[in-house]
Design a protein around this motif. Structure first.
Motif: not given
Length: 117
Positions: A100, A103, A106
């Motif tokens: 998580t 992510a 990013e």
């Protein structure tokens, strides 16, 4: 850009906040840091990234408190500095699952790239 960690300043601030208390007690208070690691840091050794982040949190100071940019070297754009701080906090979060956090990192990096274009 070349940036160095001001280990003297870090050592001085750790010693000051420790205020003569035992290394083991302070290490326990910080969590996930050993007394021997604290001793090495107080002697000027460079901590690993996780330890550095824990110490900054314990000292209640931002990480850039201990950075020294080389003279004549360009400093990063403010947007880059902001995203770097967010990324550091996400990576240091012990509750957030790694996948998580990655992510989110990013997504944040993509958003900052879009803004800078």
């Amino acid at each position: 850009m070349s940036v160095q960690l001001d280990t003297d300043k870090l050592a001085a601030m750790v010693k000051s906040k420790r205020a003569g208390r035992g290394l083991r007690a302070v290490a326990h208070e910080i969590g996930d840091v050993s007394a021997s690691t604290l001793s090495r840091i107080e002697q000027g050794s460079v901590p690993d990234v996780n330890t550095f982040l824990l110490l900054c949190n314990w000292l209640s100071v931002p990480t850039d408190t201990f950075t020294i940019a080389d003279e004549g070297v360009a400093t990063p754009e403010p947007a880059t500095v902001g995203s770097d701080k967010i990324v550091a906090h996400l990576r240091a979060d012990r509750i957030l699952p790694k996948a998580t956090a990655q992510a989110l990192i990013e997504m944040i990096q993509l958003a900052y790239r879009q803004v800078s274009q």
